[in-house]
Design a protein around this motif. Structure first.
Motif, PDB file in Angstrom:
ATOM      1  N   SER A  11       0.828  -1.208   0.000  1.00  0.00           N
ATOM      2  CA  SER A  11       0.000   0.000   0.000  1.00  0.00           C
ATOM      3  C   SER A  11       0.860   1.255   0.000  1.00  0.00           C
ATOM      4  O   SER A  11       0.540   2.235  -0.682  1.00  0.00           O
ATOM      5  CB  SER A  11      -0.928   0.010   1.215  1.00  0.00           C
ATOM      6  N   LEU A  12       1.950   1.232   0.738  1.00  0.00           N
ATOM      7  CA  LEU A  12       2.840   2.396   0.767  1.00  0.00           C
ATOM      8  C   LEU A  12       3.514   2.618  -0.586  1.00  0.00           C
ATOM      9  O   LEU A  12       3.706   3.765  -1.003  1.00  0.00           O
ATOM     10  CB  LEU A  12       3.873   2.251   1.875  1.00  0.00           C
ATOM     11  N   VAL A  13       3.849   1.542  -1.285  1.00  0.00           N
ATOM     12  CA  VAL A  13       4.412   1.683  -2.640  1.00  0.00           C
ATOM     13  C   VAL A  13       3.388   2.342  -3.561  1.00  0.00           C
ATOM     14  O   VAL A  13       3.723   3.239  -4.340  1.00  0.00           O
ATOM     15  CB  VAL A  13       4.865   0.316  -3.186  1.00  0.00           C
ATOM     16  N   LEU A  14       2.137   1.933  -3.459  1.00  0.00           N
ATOM     17  CA  LEU A  14       1.091   2.565  -4.266  1.00  0.00           C
ATOM     18  C   LEU A  14       0.904   4.027  -3.885  1.00  0.00           C
ATOM     19  O   LEU A  14       0.652   4.875  -4.748  1.00  0.00           O
ATOM     20  CB  LEU A  14      -0.233   1.815  -4.113  1.00  0.00           C
ATOM     21  N   ASN A  15       1.047   4.338  -2.602  1.00  0.00           N
ATOM     22  CA  ASN A  15       0.929   5.727  -2.161  1.00  0.00           C
ATOM     23  C   ASN A  15       2.043   6.588  -2.743  1.00  0.00           C
ATOM     24  O   ASN A  15       1.801   7.719  -3.166  1.00  0.00           O
ATOM     25  CB  ASN A  15       0.945   5.810  -0.639  1.00  0.00           C
ATOM     26  N   VAL A  16       3.245   6.058  -2.773  1.00  0.00           N
ATOM     27  CA  VAL A  16       4.370   6.800  -3.346  1.00  0.00           C
ATOM     28  C   VAL A  16       4.131   7.041  -4.835  1.00  0.00           C
ATOM     29  O   VAL A  16       4.452   8.110  -5.364  1.00  0.00           O
ATOM     30  CB  VAL A  16       5.700   6.043  -3.104  1.00  0.00           C
ATOM     31  N   ALA A  17       3.513   6.075  -5.509  1.00  0.00           N
ATOM     32  CA  ALA A  17       3.220   6.235  -6.936  1.00  0.00           C
ATOM     33  C   ALA A  17       2.183   7.328  -7.189  1.00  0.00           C
ATOM     34  O   ALA A  17       2.102   7.864  -8.303  1.00  0.00           O
ATOM     35  CB  ALA A  17       2.736   4.912  -7.521  1.00  0.00           C
ATOM     36  N   THR A  18       1.415   7.697  -6.181  1.00  0.00           N
ATOM     37  CA  THR A  18       0.415   8.753  -6.316  1.00  0.00           C
ATOM     38  C   THR A  18       1.036  10.147  -6.209  1.00  0.00           C
ATOM     39  O   THR A  18       0.495  11.121  -6.737  1.00  0.00           O
ATOM     40  CB  THR A  18      -0.659   8.593  -5.221  1.00  0.00           C
ATOM     41  N   LEU A  19       2.179  10.258  -5.562  1.00  0.00           N
ATOM     42  CA  LEU A  19       2.786  11.561  -5.320  1.00  0.00           C
ATOM     43  C   LEU A  19       3.070  12.378  -6.578  1.00  0.00           C
ATOM     44  O   LEU A  19       2.830  13.585  -6.571  1.00  0.00           O
ATOM     45  CB  LEU A  19       4.057  11.400  -4.488  1.00  0.00           C
ATOM     46  N   PRO A  20       3.566  11.792  -7.684  1.00  0.00           N
ATOM     47  CA  PRO A  20       3.771  12.618  -8.884  1.00  0.00           C
ATOM     48  C   PRO A  20       2.493  13.276  -9.391  1.00  0.00           C
ATOM     49  O   PRO A  20       2.529  14.376  -9.936  1.00  0.00           O
ATOM     50  CB  PRO A  20       4.327  11.630  -9.910  1.00  0.00           C
ATOM     51  N   THR A  21       1.366  12.632  -9.180  1.00  0.00           N
ATOM     52  CA  THR A  21       0.095  13.225  -9.585  1.00  0.00           C
ATOM     53  C   THR A  21      -0.184  14.499  -8.796  1.00  0.00           C
ATOM     54  O   THR A  21      -0.741  15.457  -9.321  1.00  0.00           O
ATOM     55  CB  THR A  21      -1.054  12.219  -9.373  1.00  0.00           C
ATOM     56  N   LEU A  22       0.227  14.516  -7.541  1.00  0.00           N
ATOM     57  CA  LEU A  22       0.030  15.704  -6.708  1.00  0.00           C
ATOM     58  C   LEU A  22       1.084  16.779  -6.954  1.00  0.00           C
ATOM     59  O   LEU A  22       0.780  17.963  -6.910  1.00  0.00           O
ATOM     60  CB  LEU A  22       0.075  15.314  -5.232  1.00  0.00           C
ATOM     61  N   LEU A  23       2.310  16.363  -7.200  1.00  0.00           N
ATOM     62  CA  LEU A  23       3.417  17.311  -7.230  1.00  0.00           C
ATOM     63  C   LEU A  23       3.662  17.948  -8.600  1.00  0.00           C
ATOM     64  O   LEU A  23       4.262  19.009  -8.671  1.00  0.00           O
ATOM     65  CB  LEU A  23       4.688  16.613  -6.747  1.00  0.00           C
ATOM     66  N   ARG A  24       3.234  17.295  -9.668  1.00  0.00           N
ATOM     67  CA  ARG A  24       3.437  17.851 -11.002  1.00  0.00           C
ATOM     68  C   ARG A  24       2.093  18.287 -11.559  1.00  0.00           C
ATOM     69  O   ARG A  24       1.055  17.706 -11.231  1.00  0.00           O
ATOM     70  CB  ARG A  24       4.039  16.798 -11.935  1.00  0.00           C
ATOM     71  N   PRO A  25       2.093  19.280 -12.435  1.00  0.00           N
ATOM     72  CA  PRO A  25       0.830  19.655 -13.076  1.00  0.00           C
ATOM     73  C   PRO A  25       0.269  18.457 -13.838  1.00  0.00           C
ATOM     74  O   PRO A  25       0.947  17.868 -14.675  1.00  0.00           O
ATOM     75  CB  PRO A  25       1.219  20.774 -14.033  1.00  0.00           C
ATOM     76  N   ARG A  73      -6.239  18.619  -8.057  1.00  0.00           N
ATOM     77  CA  ARG A  73      -5.927  18.283  -9.448  1.00  0.00           C
ATOM     78  C   ARG A  73      -7.149  17.903 -10.278  1.00  0.00           C
ATOM     79  O   ARG A  73      -7.043  17.665 -11.457  1.00  0.00           O
ATOM     80  CB  ARG A  73      -4.930  17.117  -9.509  1.00  0.00           C
ATOM     81  N   GLY A  74      -8.286  17.844  -9.663  1.00  0.00           N
ATOM     82  CA  GLY A  74      -9.486  17.442 -10.385  1.00  0.00           C
ATOM     83  C   GLY A  74     -10.151  18.600 -11.103  1.00  0.00           C
ATOM     84  O   GLY A  74     -10.068  19.741 -10.680  1.00  0.00           O
TER      85      GLY A  74
END
Length: 77
Positions: A11-25, A73-74
């Motif tokens: 689950s933490l690996v999946l959470n880390v994969a979500t971070l680029p969605t938040l940090l980049r446009p 981002r939505g």
């Protein structure tokens, strides 16, 4: 090794994969991020009720991240 620890790690690996969605446009449809938020919250509640508290905690973090994607981002279609 406990399955709870394995689930938490995944689950933490999946959470880390979500971070680029938040940090980049980026663009994520609001319906998609809302469904992810609700689904991951239900998974976390289920895991908590099954006694898998570490996995539930990691999924709560993931639901929070997708909630932030929904807020920041939505866009409406």
């Amino acid at each position: 090794m406990s399955w709870d620890v394995v689930l938490m790690g995944a689950s933490l690996v999946l959470n880390v994969a979500t971070l680029p969605t938040l940090l980049r446009p980026s663009y994520v449809p609001r319906a998609t991020s809302a469904l992810f938020t609700v689904a991951i919250t239900v998974i976390a509640l289920t895991l908590h009720n099954l006694g898998s508290d570490l996995g539930a905690t990691a999924n709560v973090i993931g639901a929070g991240l997708w909630g932030l994607v929904f807020i920041f981002r939505g866009r409406r279609i």
